[in-house]
Scaffold this motif. Structure first.
Motif, PDB file in Angstrom:
ATOM      1  N   THR A 183      15.744 -11.872 -17.262  1.00 29.21           N
ATOM      2  CA  THR A 183      14.565 -11.311 -17.879  1.00 29.21           C
ATOM      3  C   THR A 183      13.604 -11.063 -16.817  1.00 29.21           C
ATOM      4  O   THR A 183      13.958 -11.335 -15.690  1.00 29.21           O
ATOM      5  N   PRO A 184      12.517 -10.467 -17.102  1.00 26.46           N
ATOM      6  CA  PRO A 184      11.599 -10.122 -16.133  1.00 26.46           C
ATOM      7  C   PRO A 184      11.111 -11.352 -15.203  1.00 26.46           C
ATOM      8  O   PRO A 184      11.027 -11.463 -14.138  1.00 26.46           O
ATOM      9  N   GLU A 185      11.011 -12.473 -15.834  1.00 28.59           N
ATOM     10  CA  GLU A 185      10.690 -13.554 -15.385  1.00 28.59           C
ATOM     11  C   GLU A 185      11.771 -14.038 -14.195  1.00 28.59           C
ATOM     12  O   GLU A 185      11.657 -14.653 -13.096  1.00 28.59           O
ATOM     13  N   GLY A 186      12.953 -13.849 -14.703  1.00 32.80           N
ATOM     14  CA  GLY A 186      14.213 -14.303 -13.991  1.00 32.80           C
ATOM     15  C   GLY A 186      14.199 -13.420 -12.728  1.00 32.80           C
ATOM     16  O   GLY A 186      14.577 -13.939 -11.823  1.00 32.80           O
ATOM     17  N   LYS A 187      13.904 -12.131 -12.834  1.00 39.11           N
ATOM     18  CA  LYS A 187      13.964 -11.241 -11.668  1.00 39.11           C
ATOM     19  C   LYS A 187      12.954 -11.875 -10.570  1.00 39.11           C
ATOM     20  O   LYS A 187      12.872 -11.721  -9.352  1.00 39.11           O
ATOM     21  N   THR A 188      11.678 -12.297 -11.103  1.00 32.68           N
ATOM     22  CA  THR A 188      10.684 -12.731 -10.194  1.00 32.68           C
ATOM     23  C   THR A 188      11.103 -13.892  -9.585  1.00 32.68           C
ATOM     24  O   THR A 188      10.952 -14.099  -8.253  1.00 32.68           O
ATOM     25  N   LEU A 189      11.988 -14.890 -10.338  1.00 29.76           N
ATOM     26  CA  LEU A 189      12.386 -15.956  -9.650  1.00 29.76           C
ATOM     27  C   LEU A 189      13.222 -15.880  -8.577  1.00 29.76           C
ATOM     28  O   LEU A 189      13.104 -16.697  -7.503  1.00 29.76           O
ATOM     29  N   ILE A 190      14.276 -14.732  -8.723  1.00 35.77           N
ATOM     30  CA  ILE A 190      14.908 -14.352  -7.459  1.00 35.77           C
ATOM     31  C   ILE A 190      14.265 -14.201  -6.134  1.00 35.77           C
ATOM     32  O   ILE A 190      14.693 -14.549  -5.168  1.00 35.77           O
ATOM     33  N   GLN A 191      13.180 -13.625  -6.172  1.00 40.39           N
ATOM     34  CA  GLN A 191      12.402 -13.355  -4.932  1.00 40.39           C
ATOM     35  C   GLN A 191      12.162 -14.855  -4.496  1.00 40.39           C
ATOM     36  O   GLN A 191      12.062 -14.758  -3.111  1.00 40.39           O
ATOM     37  N   TYR A 192      11.487 -15.604  -5.205  1.00 38.47           N
ATOM     38  CA  TYR A 192      11.024 -17.137  -4.730  1.00 38.47           C
ATOM     39  C   TYR A 192      12.177 -17.709  -4.051  1.00 38.47           C
ATOM     40  O   TYR A 192      12.240 -18.294  -3.154  1.00 38.47           O
ATOM     41  N   ALA A 193      13.341 -17.765  -4.990  1.00 35.53           N
ATOM     42  CA  ALA A 193      14.741 -18.642  -4.666  1.00 35.53           C
ATOM     43  C   ALA A 193      15.184 -17.929  -3.447  1.00 35.53           C
ATOM     44  O   ALA A 193      15.745 -19.022  -2.611  1.00 35.53           O
ATOM     45  N   GLU A 194      15.224 -16.663  -3.037  1.00 32.39           N
ATOM     46  CA  GLU A 194      15.663 -16.326  -2.014  1.00 32.39           C
ATOM     47  C   GLU A 194      15.045 -16.649  -0.664  1.00 32.39           C
ATOM     48  O   GLU A 194      15.606 -17.125   0.347  1.00 32.39           O
ATOM     49  N   LYS A 195      13.601 -16.792  -0.724  1.00 37.69           N
ATOM     50  CA  LYS A 195      12.918 -17.189   0.163  1.00 37.69           C
ATOM     51  C   LYS A 195      13.142 -18.658   0.368  1.00 37.69           C
ATOM     52  O   LYS A 195      13.213 -19.105   1.519  1.00 37.69           O
ATOM     53  N   ILE A 196      13.055 -19.728  -0.611  1.00 35.17           N
ATOM     54  CA  ILE A 196      13.164 -21.032  -0.387  1.00 35.17           C
ATOM     55  C   ILE A 196      14.451 -21.096   0.260  1.00 35.17           C
ATOM     56  O   ILE A 196      14.456 -22.224   1.233  1.00 35.17           O
ATOM     57  N   LEU A 197      15.542 -20.627  -0.300  1.00 38.89           N
ATOM     58  CA  LEU A 197      16.951 -21.060   0.134  1.00 38.89           C
ATOM     59  C   LEU A 197      17.180 -20.599   1.532  1.00 38.89           C
ATOM     60  O   LEU A 197      17.664 -21.182   2.402  1.00 38.89           O
ATOM     61  N   SER A 198      16.552 -19.470   1.719  1.00 40.11           N
ATOM     62  CA  SER A 198      16.449 -18.851   3.354  1.00 40.11           C
ATOM     63  C   SER A 198      15.911 -19.823   4.071  1.00 40.11           C
ATOM     64  O   SER A 198      16.308 -20.286   5.345  1.00 40.11           O
ATOM     65  N   GLN A 199      14.771 -20.503   4.002  1.00 39.10           N
ATOM     66  CA  GLN A 199      13.990 -21.436   4.747  1.00 39.10           C
ATOM     67  C   GLN A 199      14.804 -22.759   4.803  1.00 39.10           C
ATOM     68  O   GLN A 199      14.701 -23.257   5.776  1.00 39.10           O
ATOM     69  N   VAL A 200      15.447 -23.117   3.758  1.00 37.32           N
ATOM     70  CA  VAL A 200      16.201 -24.184   3.989  1.00 37.32           C
ATOM     71  C   VAL A 200      17.344 -24.077   4.923  1.00 37.32           C
ATOM     72  O   VAL A 200      17.672 -24.814   5.773  1.00 37.32           O
ATOM     73  N   THR A 201      17.839 -23.103   4.772  1.00 40.73           N
ATOM     74  CA  THR A 201      19.014 -22.472   5.679  1.00 40.73           C
ATOM     75  C   THR A 201      18.507 -22.468   7.401  1.00 40.73           C
ATOM     76  O   THR A 201      19.123 -23.154   8.277  1.00 40.73           O
ATOM     77  N   ASP A 202      17.242 -21.914   7.448  1.00 37.60           N
ATOM     78  CA  ASP A 202      16.556 -21.727   8.625  1.00 37.60           C
ATOM     79  C   ASP A 202      16.488 -23.378   9.274  1.00 37.60           C
ATOM     80  O   ASP A 202      16.494 -23.534  10.395  1.00 37.60           O
ATOM     81  N   MET A 203      15.947 -24.210   8.297  1.00 38.52           N
ATOM     82  CA  MET A 203      15.462 -25.479   8.605  1.00 38.52           C
ATOM     83  C   MET A 203      17.076 -26.265   9.334  1.00 38.52           C
ATOM     84  O   MET A 203      16.651 -26.890  10.207  1.00 38.52           O
ATOM     85  N   LYS A 204      17.858 -25.958   8.579  1.00 34.43           N
ATOM     86  CA  LYS A 204      19.321 -26.452   9.052  1.00 34.43           C
ATOM     87  C   LYS A 204      19.593 -26.003  10.229  1.00 34.43           C
ATOM     88  O   LYS A 204      20.308 -26.734  11.545  1.00 34.43           O
ATOM     89  N   LYS A 205      19.499 -24.612  10.361  1.00 35.04           N
ATOM     90  CA  LYS A 205      19.642 -24.188  11.915  1.00 35.04           C
ATOM     91  C   LYS A 205      18.880 -24.495  12.986  1.00 35.04           C
ATOM     92  O   LYS A 205      19.537 -24.507  13.992  1.00 35.04           O
ATOM     93  N   ALA A 206      17.543 -24.843  12.583  1.00 38.41           N
ATOM     94  CA  ALA A 206      16.656 -25.042  13.597  1.00 38.41           C
ATOM     95  C   ALA A 206      17.301 -26.323  14.566  1.00 38.41           C
ATOM     96  O   ALA A 206      16.838 -26.730  15.466  1.00 38.41           O
TER      97      ALA A 206
END
Length: 298
Positions: free
Chosen positions: A58-81
């Motif tokens: 849905t349009p809301e689902g497409k919006t969530l993708i943008q937030y999810a990608e950022k959040i999960l990327s930051q979690v990955t960065d945190m582990k890599k740090a």
């Protein structure tokens, strides 16, 4: 909201249905379904349209993708740090315009020094790779660029500069006659193609035909057989020219000079594995001087 729910959501987006996502995640299907429903309840909106062929966002689902990608990327960065800076580990996902001769040299040099890093390479054209880096799907990428920064949200490192030339078969032909031939090009979003189209526009030339071909080998083979002409780095075709297989024609510098740069996302955490990769580029370049020991193409 749990991070696991976002991982599951992104896997359903990737696979297109619940059963495939469950199989890849090694979960029972009912668990995945329940997690998606839980996420929809928390956000008070449906995220997917359900139908016989699977699920679409849905349009809301497409919006969530943008937030999810950022959040999960930051979690990955945190582990890599928390990696050891001198002995980086984990995944390093690099993109590049399609390799030609010696890109494996830089990858193997890095891989030999940092064997605990899981290094992977994705190829594509410049515009696609920029989008992949901007959306945290790649850690960095080699792309072609002009004399300006490609995007304000990216950090870029100069790698080398090349001269593009028009190439044709060995039949005598003038530059004016070349303008009448079919042009063999890479797909839209390629830096070489953009430079060619800039020249054609300024010369007020409408090509008789523009043919998209997928690989450099196919393009060069087609030029050799007389199918048309193309626009590629001079370094690639010099040995073909020396062997009498094809000839090249120079264009003014404003259309022919193009840089290869390495890009990364400005606000993404600079992991030790990526930092060492950038250092490797610099070390090889400094040893080799202005001529970088590998070439890239689109």
């Amino acid at each position: 909201m749990e991070l696991k729910d976002l991982y599951i959501f992104m896997k359903v987006v990737e696979t297109g249905n619940i059963s495939k996502a469950a199989k890849e995640l090694n979960y029972v299907q009912s668990n995945v379904t329940a997690r998606i429903h839980k996420l929809e309840e928390e956000l008070t909106t449906p995220l997917f349209h359900r139908h016989n062929r699977g699920m679409t966002l849905t349009p809301e689902g497409k919006t969530l993708i943008q937030y999810a990608e950022k959040i999960l990327s930051q979690v990955t960065d945190m582990k890599k740090a928390f990696q050891n800076a001198d002995k980086p580990t984990g995944k390093l996902e690099i993109g590049s315009v399609e390799t030609v001769i010696k890109l494996p040299f830089i990858l193997s040099t890095y891989n030999k020094k940092y064997q605990n890093v899981d290094l992977s390479l994705t190829t594509g054209v410049t515009e696609e790779l920029i989008d992949e880096v901007l959306n945290y799907r790649l850690d960095g990428a080699f792309i072609t660029a002009g004399n300006h920064n490609v995007h304000p949200d990216l950090v870029q490192y100069d790698v080398f500069e090349e001269e593009l030339v028009l190439v044709s078969d060995m039949n005598p032909v003038s530059l004016e006659e070349i303008k009448e031939k079919p042009f063999l090009v890479f797909s839209s979003g390629c830096g070489y193609r953009a430079k060619l189209q800039e020249w054609l526009r300024d010369e007020q030339v409408v090509p008789s035909k523009l043919m998209e071909l997928g690989t450099l080998e196919t393009i060069l083979g087609s030029v050799y057989s007389g199918l048309g002409v193309s626009y590629v780095p001079k370094s690639i075709v010099e040995h073909h020219h020396a062997r009498g297989l094809m000839q090249y024609h120079r264009l003014p510098e404003q259309y022919s000079k193009i840089k290869t740069v390495f890009i990364r996302k400005k606000d993404a955490f600079l992991t030790s594995s990526l930092e060492k990769f950038i250092e490797t580029i610099g070390e090889i370049r400094s040893v080799q001087g202005t001529t970088f020991p590998f070439f890239l193409r689109e």
